[in-house]
Design a protein around this motif. Structure first.
Motif, PDB file in Angstrom:
ATOM      1  N   ILE A 234      40.639  43.729  37.746  1.00 39.46           N
ATOM      2  CA  ILE A 234      39.450  43.272  38.477  1.00 39.46           C
ATOM      3  C   ILE A 234      39.561  41.787  38.816  1.00 39.46           C
ATOM      4  O   ILE A 234      39.329  41.381  39.946  1.00 39.46           O
ATOM      5  CB  ILE A 234      38.170  43.533  37.644  1.00 39.46           C
ATOM      6  N   ARG A 235      39.928  40.972  37.827  1.00 38.72           N
ATOM      7  CA  ARG A 235      40.022  39.517  38.029  1.00 38.72           C
ATOM      8  C   ARG A 235      41.482  39.086  38.064  1.00 38.72           C
ATOM      9  O   ARG A 235      42.292  39.528  37.267  1.00 38.72           O
ATOM     10  CB  ARG A 235      39.295  38.774  36.908  1.00 38.72           C
TER      11      ARG A 235
ATOM     12  N   ASP B  31      37.396  42.973  45.381  1.00 35.27           N
ATOM     13  CA  ASP B  31      36.203  43.712  45.809  1.00 35.27           C
ATOM     14  C   ASP B  31      36.489  45.186  46.037  1.00 35.27           C
ATOM     15  O   ASP B  31      35.590  46.034  45.877  1.00 35.27           O
ATOM     16  CB  ASP B  31      35.631  43.088  47.088  1.00 35.27           C
TER      17      ASP B  31
ATOM     18  N   LEU C 213      31.897  36.360  33.050  1.00 37.44           N
ATOM     19  CA  LEU C 213      31.268  37.444  33.810  1.00 37.44           C
ATOM     20  C   LEU C 213      30.034  36.937  34.547  1.00 37.44           C
ATOM     21  O   LEU C 213      29.788  37.299  35.703  1.00 37.44           O
ATOM     22  CB  LEU C 213      30.891  38.600  32.878  1.00 37.44           C
TER      23      LEU C 213
ATOM     24  N   PHE D 198      27.487  44.360  35.721  1.00 41.12           N
ATOM     25  CA  PHE D 198      28.313  45.296  36.471  1.00 41.12           C
ATOM     26  C   PHE D 198      28.651  46.542  35.655  1.00 41.12           C
ATOM     27  O   PHE D 198      28.392  47.666  36.073  1.00 41.12           O
ATOM     28  CB  PHE D 198      29.595  44.617  36.942  1.00 41.12           C
TER      29      PHE D 198
ATOM     30  N   LEU E 169      28.993  39.186  37.460  1.00 37.43           N
ATOM     31  CA  LEU E 169      29.319  40.534  36.989  1.00 37.43           C
ATOM     32  C   LEU E 169      28.685  40.875  35.642  1.00 37.43           C
ATOM     33  O   LEU E 169      29.083  41.841  34.985  1.00 37.43           O
ATOM     34  CB  LEU E 169      30.841  40.692  36.884  1.00 37.43           C
ATOM     35  N   THR E 170      27.693  40.094  35.236  1.00 39.25           N
ATOM     36  CA  THR E 170      27.069  40.326  33.933  1.00 39.25           C
ATOM     37  C   THR E 170      26.582  41.759  33.778  1.00 39.25           C
ATOM     38  O   THR E 170      26.743  42.382  32.727  1.00 39.25           O
ATOM     39  CB  THR E 170      25.901  39.357  33.710  1.00 39.25           C
TER      40      THR E 170
ATOM     41  N   LEU F 112      36.242  46.720  42.616  1.00 33.26           N
ATOM     42  CA  LEU F 112      34.828  46.796  42.239  1.00 33.26           C
ATOM     43  C   LEU F 112      34.124  47.918  42.986  1.00 33.26           C
ATOM     44  O   LEU F 112      33.312  48.650  42.415  1.00 33.26           O
ATOM     45  CB  LEU F 112      34.130  45.464  42.525  1.00 33.26           C
TER      46      LEU F 112
ATOM     47  N   ARG G  99      32.261  51.024  41.253  1.00 38.88           N
ATOM     48  CA  ARG G  99      30.827  51.257  41.475  1.00 38.88           C
ATOM     49  C   ARG G  99      30.577  52.680  41.956  1.00 38.88           C
ATOM     50  O   ARG G  99      29.583  53.304  41.598  1.00 38.88           O
ATOM     51  CB  ARG G  99      30.278  50.229  42.475  1.00 38.88           C
TER      52      ARG G  99
ATOM     53  N   VAL H  91      38.010  37.969  42.451  1.00 35.81           N
ATOM     54  CA  VAL H  91      37.689  39.333  42.033  1.00 35.81           C
ATOM     55  C   VAL H  91      38.078  40.267  43.165  1.00 35.81           C
ATOM     56  O   VAL H  91      37.824  39.980  44.338  1.00 35.81           O
ATOM     57  CB  VAL H  91      36.183  39.452  41.720  1.00 35.81           C
TER      58      VAL H  91
END
Length: 205
Positions: free
Chosen positions: A18-19, A96, A125, A133, A130-131, A99, A103, A94
């Protein structure tokens, strides 16, 4: 007729999936100092340097101090400090696309981050927005055990409320993927977005 789901939770790594960190400036600095590219990363992630941080036993500041001391065996202390600073301050991005896929997966099953991380993960995060996410976050620094130790996979499955054998695990490190497979998880080595797309295709249709 309803087709059964291939798995009931997605357990996903953070860094390298992700990162991502841009080490261009660090690489240039290493070359200018006569070091091989990747020298700093190798030192920073040497088990004796980073393991205490990844198990929550020391702070990030103490980790970087240990890395600086280790690098100072190869270059002057001032240069070692500059290298570690460049490592810590490397720009991040990140993915996308990743992500977006995760999602979509969350519309069907819980997604749990399973990451070897420091005590700063929550701040990282939050900074990335992204806290909230992931449905759950299993950080090695918080649970006191890291990949590829079997226990961290067990904790992640427990947090998801799903048996290990009903989990998909995604990671960019072969040793972590092999450990997951040994426990009965469906495990995928991530080398790019197509790997995740293929792994999620049976779920997303």
């Amino acid at each position: 007729m309803t087709i059964p789901r291939p798995y009931d939770a997605v357990l996903c790594d953070f860094d390298g999936v992700i990162r991502f960190h841009d080490q261009t400036e660090l690489n240039e600095l290493e070359r200018a100092m006569g070091l091989a590219e990747g020298t700093t990363t190798k030192v920073v992630f040497a088990p004796e340097v980073d393991r205490p941080a990844l198990l929550g036993q020391i702070t990030v500041e103490q980790w970087t101090e240990a890395a600086e001391a280790a690098l100072a065996l190869q270059v002057p202390r001032e240069q070692a400090r500059a290298l570690v600073t460049a490592f810590v301050k490397a720009p991040v991005r990140v993915d996308d696309d990743v992500l977006g896929l995760l999602r979509r997966a969350q519309e069907h099953v819980p997604v749990v981050l399973v990451t070897n991380a420091t005590l700063d993960l929550e701040d990282d995060l939050a900074w990335l927005g992204l806290t909230h996410f992931a449905d759950e976050v299993v950080s090695s620094a918080r649970v006191g055990v890291g990949k590829p130790d079997p226990r961290i996979y067990e904790i992640a499955a427990e947090r998801a409320g799903v048996p290990l054998g009903r989990c998909l695990f995604v990671d960019d490190r072969e040793e972590n993927v092999e450990a997951a497979r040994a426990l009965g998880l469906t495990a995928v080595l991530f080398t790019g977005v197509p790997d995740l797309e293929a792994a999620l295709a049976p779920l997303l249709g």
